[in-house]
Design a protein around this motif. Structure first.
Motif, PDB file in Angstrom:
ATOM      1  N   MET A  43       0.816  -1.211   0.000  1.00 20.97           N
ATOM      2  CA  MET A  43       0.000   0.000   0.000  1.00 20.97           C
ATOM      3  C   MET A  43       0.850   1.262   0.000  1.00 20.97           C
ATOM      4  O   MET A  43       0.317   2.342  -0.114  1.00 20.97           O
ATOM      5  CB  MET A  43      -0.933   0.007   1.213  1.00 20.97           C
ATOM      6  CG  MET A  43      -1.981  -1.093   1.221  1.00 20.97           C
ATOM      7  SD  MET A  43      -3.033  -1.156  -0.249  1.00 20.97           S
ATOM      8  CE  MET A  43      -3.888   0.376  -0.149  1.00 20.97           C
ATOM      9  N   GLY A  44       2.169   1.099   0.117  1.00 20.80           N
ATOM     10  CA  GLY A  44       3.032   2.263   0.143  1.00 20.80           C
ATOM     11  C   GLY A  44       3.952   2.372  -1.047  1.00 20.80           C
ATOM     12  O   GLY A  44       4.793   3.268  -1.102  1.00 20.80           O
ATOM     13  N   SER A  45       3.799   1.465  -2.020  1.00 19.86           N
ATOM     14  CA  SER A  45       4.664   1.535  -3.198  1.00 19.86           C
ATOM     15  C   SER A  45       4.245   2.713  -4.074  1.00 19.86           C
ATOM     16  O   SER A  45       3.092   3.157  -4.049  1.00 19.86           O
ATOM     17  CB  SER A  45       4.571   0.237  -4.005  1.00 19.86           C
ATOM     18  OG  SER A  45       3.305   0.136  -4.630  1.00 19.86           O
ATOM     19  N   ALA A  46       5.186   3.195  -4.854  1.00 23.65           N
ATOM     20  CA  ALA A  46       4.905   4.335  -5.731  1.00 23.65           C
ATOM     21  C   ALA A  46       3.750   4.009  -6.684  1.00 23.65           C
ATOM     22  O   ALA A  46       2.901   4.870  -6.947  1.00 23.65           O
ATOM     23  CB  ALA A  46       6.158   4.713  -6.509  1.00 23.65           C
ATOM     24  N   THR A  47       3.686   2.785  -7.167  1.00 24.01           N
ATOM     25  CA  THR A  47       2.620   2.392  -8.096  1.00 24.01           C
ATOM     26  C   THR A  47       1.253   2.528  -7.454  1.00 24.01           C
ATOM     27  O   THR A  47       0.331   3.115  -8.039  1.00 24.01           O
ATOM     28  CB  THR A  47       2.836   0.935  -8.566  1.00 24.01           C
ATOM     29  OG1 THR A  47       4.126   0.828  -9.141  1.00 24.01           O
ATOM     30  CG2 THR A  47       1.780   0.512  -9.561  1.00 24.01           C
ATOM     31  N   VAL A  48       1.096   2.023  -6.249  1.00 23.73           N
ATOM     32  CA  VAL A  48      -0.201   2.084  -5.554  1.00 23.73           C
ATOM     33  C   VAL A  48      -0.547   3.525  -5.193  1.00 23.73           C
ATOM     34  O   VAL A  48      -1.686   3.972  -5.377  1.00 23.73           O
ATOM     35  CB  VAL A  48      -0.192   1.193  -4.295  1.00 23.73           C
ATOM     36  CG1 VAL A  48      -1.442   1.403  -3.464  1.00 23.73           C
ATOM     37  CG2 VAL A  48      -0.058  -0.272  -4.690  1.00 23.73           C
ATOM     38  N   LEU A  49       0.439   4.270  -4.693  1.00 20.34           N
ATOM     39  CA  LEU A  49       0.180   5.656  -4.295  1.00 20.34           C
ATOM     40  C   LEU A  49      -0.227   6.512  -5.490  1.00 20.34           C
ATOM     41  O   LEU A  49      -1.181   7.295  -5.408  1.00 20.34           O
ATOM     42  CB  LEU A  49       1.397   6.246  -3.593  1.00 20.34           C
ATOM     43  CG  LEU A  49       1.775   5.589  -2.267  1.00 20.34           C
ATOM     44  CD1 LEU A  49       3.056   6.193  -1.715  1.00 20.34           C
ATOM     45  CD2 LEU A  49       0.648   5.699  -1.255  1.00 20.34           C
ATOM     46  N   TRP A  50       0.486   6.379  -6.594  1.00 24.95           N
ATOM     47  CA  TRP A  50       0.135   7.174  -7.768  1.00 24.95           C
ATOM     48  C   TRP A  50      -1.187   6.709  -8.389  1.00 24.95           C
ATOM     49  O   TRP A  50      -1.947   7.522  -8.921  1.00 24.95           O
ATOM     50  CB  TRP A  50       1.271   7.184  -8.788  1.00 24.95           C
ATOM     51  CG  TRP A  50       2.308   8.196  -8.397  1.00 24.95           C
ATOM     52  CD1 TRP A  50       3.542   7.945  -7.866  1.00 24.95           C
ATOM     53  CD2 TRP A  50       2.182   9.618  -8.455  1.00 24.95           C
ATOM     54  NE1 TRP A  50       4.186   9.134  -7.594  1.00 24.95           N
ATOM     55  CE2 TRP A  50       3.382  10.177  -7.945  1.00 24.95           C
ATOM     56  CE3 TRP A  50       1.181  10.487  -8.877  1.00 24.95           C
ATOM     57  CZ2 TRP A  50       3.601  11.552  -7.864  1.00 24.95           C
ATOM     58  CZ3 TRP A  50       1.397  11.857  -8.789  1.00 24.95           C
ATOM     59  CH2 TRP A  50       2.590  12.372  -8.297  1.00 24.95           C
ATOM     60  N   PHE A  51      -1.490   5.418  -8.298  1.00 27.59           N
ATOM     61  CA  PHE A  51      -2.795   4.943  -8.790  1.00 27.59           C
ATOM     62  C   PHE A  51      -3.921   5.595  -7.984  1.00 27.59           C
ATOM     63  O   PHE A  51      -4.892   6.102  -8.554  1.00 27.59           O
ATOM     64  CB  PHE A  51      -2.895   3.418  -8.711  1.00 27.59           C
ATOM     65  CG  PHE A  51      -4.241   2.902  -9.149  1.00 27.59           C
ATOM     66  CD1 PHE A  51      -4.562   2.826 -10.486  1.00 27.59           C
ATOM     67  CD2 PHE A  51      -5.194   2.523  -8.206  1.00 27.59           C
ATOM     68  CE1 PHE A  51      -5.816   2.378 -10.894  1.00 27.59           C
ATOM     69  CE2 PHE A  51      -6.442   2.067  -8.607  1.00 27.59           C
ATOM     70  CZ  PHE A  51      -6.754   1.991  -9.954  1.00 27.59           C
ATOM     71  N   ALA A  52      -3.782   5.586  -6.655  1.00 25.72           N
ATOM     72  CA  ALA A  52      -4.793   6.232  -5.801  1.00 25.72           C
ATOM     73  C   ALA A  52      -4.901   7.711  -6.131  1.00 25.72           C
ATOM     74  O   ALA A  52      -6.011   8.272  -6.206  1.00 25.72           O
ATOM     75  CB  ALA A  52      -4.441   6.029  -4.326  1.00 25.72           C
ATOM     76  N   ALA A  53      -3.773   8.344  -6.351  1.00 25.49           N
ATOM     77  CA  ALA A  53      -3.780   9.776  -6.664  1.00 25.49           C
ATOM     78  C   ALA A  53      -4.429  10.051  -8.019  1.00 25.49           C
ATOM     79  O   ALA A  53      -5.211  10.999  -8.153  1.00 25.49           O
ATOM     80  CB  ALA A  53      -2.358  10.321  -6.639  1.00 25.49           C
ATOM     81  N   VAL A  54      -4.132   9.218  -9.015  1.00 26.43           N
ATOM     82  CA  VAL A  54      -4.725   9.434 -10.342  1.00 26.43           C
ATOM     83  C   VAL A  54      -6.238   9.275 -10.290  1.00 26.43           C
ATOM     84  O   VAL A  54      -6.972  10.068 -10.901  1.00 26.43           O
ATOM     85  CB  VAL A  54      -4.078   8.487 -11.394  1.00 26.43           C
ATOM     86  CG1 VAL A  54      -4.880   8.442 -12.679  1.00 26.43           C
ATOM     87  CG2 VAL A  54      -2.644   8.924 -11.668  1.00 26.43           C
ATOM     88  N   VAL A  55      -6.722   8.289  -9.548  1.00 23.00           N
ATOM     89  CA  VAL A  55      -8.172   8.133  -9.396  1.00 23.00           C
ATOM     90  C   VAL A  55      -8.761   9.385  -8.747  1.00 23.00           C
ATOM     91  O   VAL A  55      -9.762   9.945  -9.225  1.00 23.00           O
ATOM     92  CB  VAL A  55      -8.513   6.869  -8.565  1.00 23.00           C
ATOM     93  CG1 VAL A  55      -9.985   6.839  -8.200  1.00 23.00           C
ATOM     94  CG2 VAL A  55      -8.132   5.609  -9.333  1.00 23.00           C
TER      95      VAL A  55
END
Length: 156
Positions: free
Chosen positions: A1-13
């Motif tokens: 839940m803290g990887s750049a991929t997950v964080l940026w996915f949450a942010a893009v949504v």
């Protein structure tokens, strides 16, 4: 839940939702908080250049500096900023609390996982959280200062 991929996915949504709402200032806040947080994390890692713990054999191979924990810092920056943006326009106090509690639980979970995986010292995680709180606070203060003040009509 803290990887750049997950964080940026949450942010893009969240950014898509903010764009559809026409909330440009919140969109700018999220992008500035996350991009600036990443730059700050990298600068701090370079400045401190602390070695990672070598406690678990066969653990994950990580090659950058240990302090502060980028996962801990960026999860706090991302989840707290998103929770604040969501809570800002929410009229119900109970939902505001849910947004902030979810951000806190996700952030604490990410930080704990970094220590349990043996890739960070507890002080790396605490340092990441402190830097993240400081950065988000600065971003929110800047957003408040930047917000146009409502004009009231002068008495006739």
């Amino acid at each position: 839940m803290g990887s750049a991929t997950v964080l940026w996915f949450a942010a893009v949504v969240a950014l898509c939702i903010l764009a559809l709402r026409g909330d440009g200032p919140a969109l700018i806040l999220v992008v500035a908080a996350m991009a600036g947080g990443q730059v700050l994390s990298s600068l701090l890692k370079s400045a401190f250049d602390r070695a990672r713990p070598d406690l678990i054999r066969g653990g994950p191979a990580v090659f950058d500096a240990s302090f502060p924990s980028g996962h801990a810092m960026m999860s706090l920056v991302t989840y707290l900023t998103l929770a604040t943006v969501l809570a800002r326009d929410e009229p119900r106090r109970s939902l505001k609390s849910v947004y902030l509690a979810a951000a806190a639980i996700l952030t604490l979970s990410v930080g704990a996982s970094r220590v349990l995986l043996g890739v960070h010292w507890p002080t790396d995680v605490l340092g990441g959280w402190c830097a993240g709180i400081a950065w988000v606070s600065l971003c929110l203060l800047a957003a408040l200062a930047w917000k146009p003040r409502e004009r009231t009509a002068a008495p006739a």
